[in-house]
Design a protein around this motif. Structure first.
Motif, PDB file in Angstrom:
ATOM      1  N   LEU A 206       0.809  -1.220   0.000  1.00 46.41           N
ATOM      2  CA  LEU A 206       0.000   0.000   0.000  1.00 46.41           C
ATOM      3  C   LEU A 206       0.844   1.272   0.000  1.00 46.41           C
ATOM      4  CD1 LEU A 206      -2.785  -1.084   2.519  1.00 46.41           C
ATOM      5  CD2 LEU A 206      -3.147  -0.463   0.128  1.00 46.41           C
ATOM      6  N   GLY A 207       2.163   1.112   0.053  1.00 51.93           N
ATOM      7  CA  GLY A 207       3.025   2.279  -0.051  1.00 51.93           C
ATOM      8  C   GLY A 207       3.697   2.703   1.242  1.00 51.93           C
ATOM      9  N   PHE A 208       3.476   1.960   2.324  1.00 48.40           N
ATOM     10  CA  PHE A 208       4.161   2.261   3.581  1.00 48.40           C
ATOM     11  C   PHE A 208       5.527   1.577   3.579  1.00 48.40           C
ATOM     12  CE2 PHE A 208      -0.419   2.282   4.619  1.00 48.40           C
ATOM     13  CZ  PHE A 208      -0.543   3.583   5.099  1.00 48.40           C
ATOM     14  N   GLU A 209       6.437   2.078   4.421  1.00 44.75           N
ATOM     15  CA  GLU A 209       7.767   1.485   4.486  1.00 44.75           C
ATOM     16  C   GLU A 209       7.790   0.245   5.377  1.00 44.75           C
ATOM     17  OE1 GLU A 209      10.557   4.467   5.604  1.00 44.75           O
ATOM     18  OE2 GLU A 209      10.157   5.726   3.862  1.00 44.75           O
ATOM     19  N   GLY A 210       6.745   0.068   6.149  1.00 46.39           N
ATOM     20  CA  GLY A 210       6.673  -1.081   7.042  1.00 46.39           C
ATOM     21  C   GLY A 210       5.740  -0.779   8.188  1.00 46.39           C
ATOM     22  N   GLN A 211       5.783  -1.624   9.220  1.00 41.82           N
ATOM     23  CA  GLN A 211       4.860  -1.474  10.336  1.00 41.82           C
ATOM     24  C   GLN A 211       5.071  -0.159  11.082  1.00 41.82           C
ATOM     25  OE1 GLN A 211       2.764  -4.296  13.539  1.00 41.82           O
ATOM     26  NE2 GLN A 211       4.981  -4.541  13.539  1.00 41.82           N
ATOM     27  N   GLU A 212       6.321   0.223  11.317  1.00 36.58           N
ATOM     28  CA  GLU A 212       6.583   1.468  12.034  1.00 36.58           C
ATOM     29  C   GLU A 212       6.057   2.664  11.248  1.00 36.58           C
ATOM     30  OE1 GLU A 212       7.666   1.637  15.065  1.00 36.58           O
ATOM     31  OE2 GLU A 212       7.938  -0.544  15.164  1.00 36.58           O
ATOM     32  N   SER A 213       6.225   2.613   9.938  1.00 36.99           N
ATOM     33  CA  SER A 213       5.766   3.705   9.068  1.00 36.99           C
ATOM     34  C   SER A 213       4.255   3.850   9.120  1.00 36.99           C
ATOM     35  CB  SER A 213       6.224   3.444   7.629  1.00 36.99           C
ATOM     36  OG  SER A 213       5.607   4.340   6.725  1.00 36.99           O
ATOM     37  N   LYS A 214       3.541   2.735   9.011  1.00 34.74           N
ATOM     38  CA  LYS A 214       2.069   2.828   8.991  1.00 34.74           C
ATOM     39  C   LYS A 214       1.536   3.250  10.356  1.00 34.74           C
ATOM     40  CE  LYS A 214       0.645  -1.245  11.091  1.00 34.74           C
ATOM     41  NZ  LYS A 214      -0.423  -1.462  12.089  1.00 34.74           N
ATOM     42  N   ASN A 215       2.254   2.928  11.420  1.00 34.47           N
ATOM     43  CA  ASN A 215       1.771   3.304  12.748  1.00 34.47           C
ATOM     44  C   ASN A 215       2.053   4.763  13.099  1.00 34.47           C
ATOM     45  OD1 ASN A 215       0.416   1.016  13.545  1.00 34.47           O
ATOM     46  ND2 ASN A 215       2.201   0.054  14.487  1.00 34.47           N
ATOM     47  N   GLN A 216       2.819   5.448  12.272  1.00 32.41           N
ATOM     48  CA  GLN A 216       3.027   6.883  12.443  1.00 32.41           C
ATOM     49  C   GLN A 216       2.110   7.702  11.537  1.00 32.41           C
ATOM     50  OE1 GLN A 216       7.212   7.536  11.728  1.00 32.41           O
ATOM     51  NE2 GLN A 216       7.842   6.179  13.381  1.00 32.41           N
ATOM     52  N   PHE A 217       1.360   7.005  10.699  1.00 37.17           N
ATOM     53  CA  PHE A 217       0.528   7.645   9.679  1.00 37.17           C
ATOM     54  C   PHE A 217      -0.872   7.921  10.218  1.00 37.17           C
ATOM     55  CE2 PHE A 217      -2.431   7.067   6.026  1.00 37.17           C
ATOM     56  CZ  PHE A 217      -2.016   8.146   5.255  1.00 37.17           C
ATOM     57  N   ILE A 218      -1.426   9.083   9.868  1.00 31.04           N
ATOM     58  CA  ILE A 218      -2.814   9.403  10.191  1.00 31.04           C
ATOM     59  C   ILE A 218      -3.593   9.454   8.884  1.00 31.04           C
ATOM     60  CG2 ILE A 218      -4.420  11.052  11.229  1.00 31.04           C
ATOM     61  CD1 ILE A 218      -2.151  12.008  12.995  1.00 31.04           C
ATOM     62  N   PRO A 219      -4.517   8.531   8.671  1.00 29.18           N
ATOM     63  CA  PRO A 219      -5.255   8.474   7.400  1.00 29.18           C
ATOM     64  C   PRO A 219      -6.066   9.737   7.145  1.00 29.18           C
ATOM     65  CG  PRO A 219      -5.548   6.454   8.676  1.00 29.18           C
ATOM     66  CD  PRO A 219      -4.894   7.442   9.582  1.00 29.18           C
ATOM     67  N   GLU A 220      -6.224  10.063   5.874  1.00 30.57           N
ATOM     68  CA  GLU A 220      -7.025  11.230   5.499  1.00 30.57           C
ATOM     69  C   GLU A 220      -8.466  11.075   5.962  1.00 30.57           C
ATOM     70  OE1 GLU A 220      -6.085  14.149   4.234  1.00 30.57           O
ATOM     71  OE2 GLU A 220      -4.053  13.364   4.482  1.00 30.57           O
ATOM     72  N   ILE A 221      -8.985   9.856   5.920  1.00 31.11           N
ATOM     73  CA  ILE A 221     -10.372   9.640   6.325  1.00 31.11           C
ATOM     74  C   ILE A 221     -10.558   9.930   7.818  1.00 31.11           C
ATOM     75  CG2 ILE A 221     -10.163   7.159   6.848  1.00 31.11           C
ATOM     76  CD1 ILE A 221     -12.874   6.806   5.422  1.00 31.11           C
ATOM     77  N   VAL A 222      -9.549   9.651   8.627  1.00 30.32           N
ATOM     78  CA  VAL A 222      -9.605   9.968  10.049  1.00 30.32           C
ATOM     79  C   VAL A 222      -9.557  11.482  10.245  1.00 30.32           C
ATOM     80  CG1 VAL A 222      -8.349   9.812  12.249  1.00 30.32           C
ATOM     81  CG2 VAL A 222      -8.650   7.771  10.827  1.00 30.32           C
ATOM     82  N   LYS A 223      -8.675  12.142   9.515  1.00 30.79           N
ATOM     83  CA  LYS A 223      -8.576  13.600   9.637  1.00 30.79           C
ATOM     84  C   LYS A 223      -9.889  14.281   9.268  1.00 30.79           C
ATOM     85  CE  LYS A 223      -3.637  13.770   8.415  1.00 30.79           C
ATOM     86  NZ  LYS A 223      -2.678  14.237   7.377  1.00 30.79           N
ATOM     87  N   SER A 224     -10.493  13.871   8.166  1.00 32.01           N
ATOM     88  CA  SER A 224     -11.711  14.533   7.692  1.00 32.01           C
ATOM     89  C   SER A 224     -12.894  14.248   8.613  1.00 32.01           C
ATOM     90  CB  SER A 224     -12.040  14.103   6.258  1.00 32.01           C
ATOM     91  OG  SER A 224     -12.320  12.715   6.186  1.00 32.01           O
ATOM     92  N   ARG A 225     -13.014  13.035   9.097  1.00 30.67           N
ATOM     93  CA  ARG A 225     -14.127  12.700   9.980  1.00 30.67           C
ATOM     94  C   ARG A 225     -13.950  13.361  11.343  1.00 30.67           C
ATOM     95  NH1 ARG A 225     -17.377   8.359   7.820  1.00 30.67           N
ATOM     96  NH2 ARG A 225     -18.245   7.990   9.901  1.00 30.67           N
ATOM     97  N   ARG A 226     -12.728  13.476  11.803  1.00 31.09           N
ATOM     98  CA  ARG A 226     -12.470  14.154  13.064  1.00 31.09           C
ATOM     99  C   ARG A 226     -12.842  15.636  12.974  1.00 31.09           C
ATOM    100  NH1 ARG A 226      -6.593  13.352  14.682  1.00 31.09           N
ATOM    101  NH2 ARG A 226      -7.276  11.394  15.607  1.00 31.09           N
ATOM    102  N   ARG A 227     -12.522  16.249  11.846  1.00 35.66           N
ATOM    103  CA  ARG A 227     -12.878  17.663  11.654  1.00 35.66           C
ATOM    104  C   ARG A 227     -14.393  17.858  11.707  1.00 35.66           C
ATOM    105  NH1 ARG A 227      -8.518  17.738   7.842  1.00 35.66           N
ATOM    106  NH2 ARG A 227      -9.963  17.262   6.141  1.00 35.66           N
TER     107      ARG A 227
END
Length: 232
Positions: A206-227
């Motif tokens: 999916l384009g992440f560098e690995g588990q550590e990378s994906k766990n530092q990522f905040i999905p756009e869908i989370v950002k938009s729904r939180r707003r």
């Protein structure tokens, strides 16, 4: 190696599964294909939801949020009045380096408010193999909500995953389970990769560098729904 398909699969869905199984598929196409698969799985789930006014809760893992879960939400929100959403950041590992023992503690979560009584809890994941992530997230969710039905959804599952998951719950819980999948595979590598599965490690696909990378990522869908929630 044997791959079996569920009775909701046609040739167009097989073609999408072949795309994600192909290790040469570029991340952008892989992401787009996962979104399309999510929309199709969402339609399959919708066919089993009788009450469009009921409480529906969709939960996913962070790597799937902007793709597979997004596709499901597109389908679900067309017909359902309201779908609440949760996203989990799990860190999956083998304690004491025992390969057959997997745990997946939650290190962070985004969880939208919902009434305690939920008609349908939907757990979606790109692939279910050992089921430890799905188990962990269900256990967390049912601490605060009481679902009437629990839909467990994935494009691909390992053929033993259903029974493995059920074995972690009392009958009163697993009797609520209903599984939705497109394909089941019966082979895994020594490292635990399902063959052909989703074409390897889904984080990197999916384009992440690995588990550590994906766990530092905040999905756009989370950002938009939180707003949207903060504006209410």
């Amino acid at each position: 190696m044997t791959r079996t398909y569920s009775n909701i699969v046609d040739r167009s869905i097989q073609a999408l599964l072949d795309t994600i199984a192909d290790k040469h598929t570029e991340p952008a196409l892989y992401q787009d294909t996962m979104t399309k698969i999510g929309m199709l799985l969402g339609s399959a789930v919708l066919s089993q939801i009788s009450d469009t006014q009921g409480n529906v809760y969709l939960a996913c893992t962070v790597e799937d949020a902007d793709f597979l879960a997004k596709g499901m939400l597109i389908s679900l929100e067309k017909d359902l009045q309201k779908v609440a959403f949760a996203c989990f950041w799990n860190h999956r590992f083998s304690p004491f380096e025992i390969e057959d023992l997997k745990v997946a503690p939650i290190i962070k979560k985004y969880q939208e408010p919902v009434s305690q009584s939920v008609n349908y809890l939907i757990i979606v994941k790109s692939i279910i193999s050992g089921a430890c992530v799905v188990k962990t997230n269900i256990v967390d969710l049912i601490q605060s909500i009481e679902p009437e039905k629990i839909f467990i959804v994935a494009p691909v599952m390992y053929f033993e995953a259903e029974e493995k998951l059920k074995s972690n719950f009392d009958k009163s819980i697993y009797d609520k389970f209903q599984f939705f999948y497109f394909a089941k595979d019966d082979e895994r590598t020594h490292e635990g990769e399902v063959i052909p599965g989703v074409g390897g490690n889904v984080y990197t696909r999916l384009g992440f560098e690995g588990q550590e990378s994906k766990n530092q990522f905040i999905p756009e869908i989370v950002k938009s729904r939180r707003r949207k929630l903060t504006k209410v």
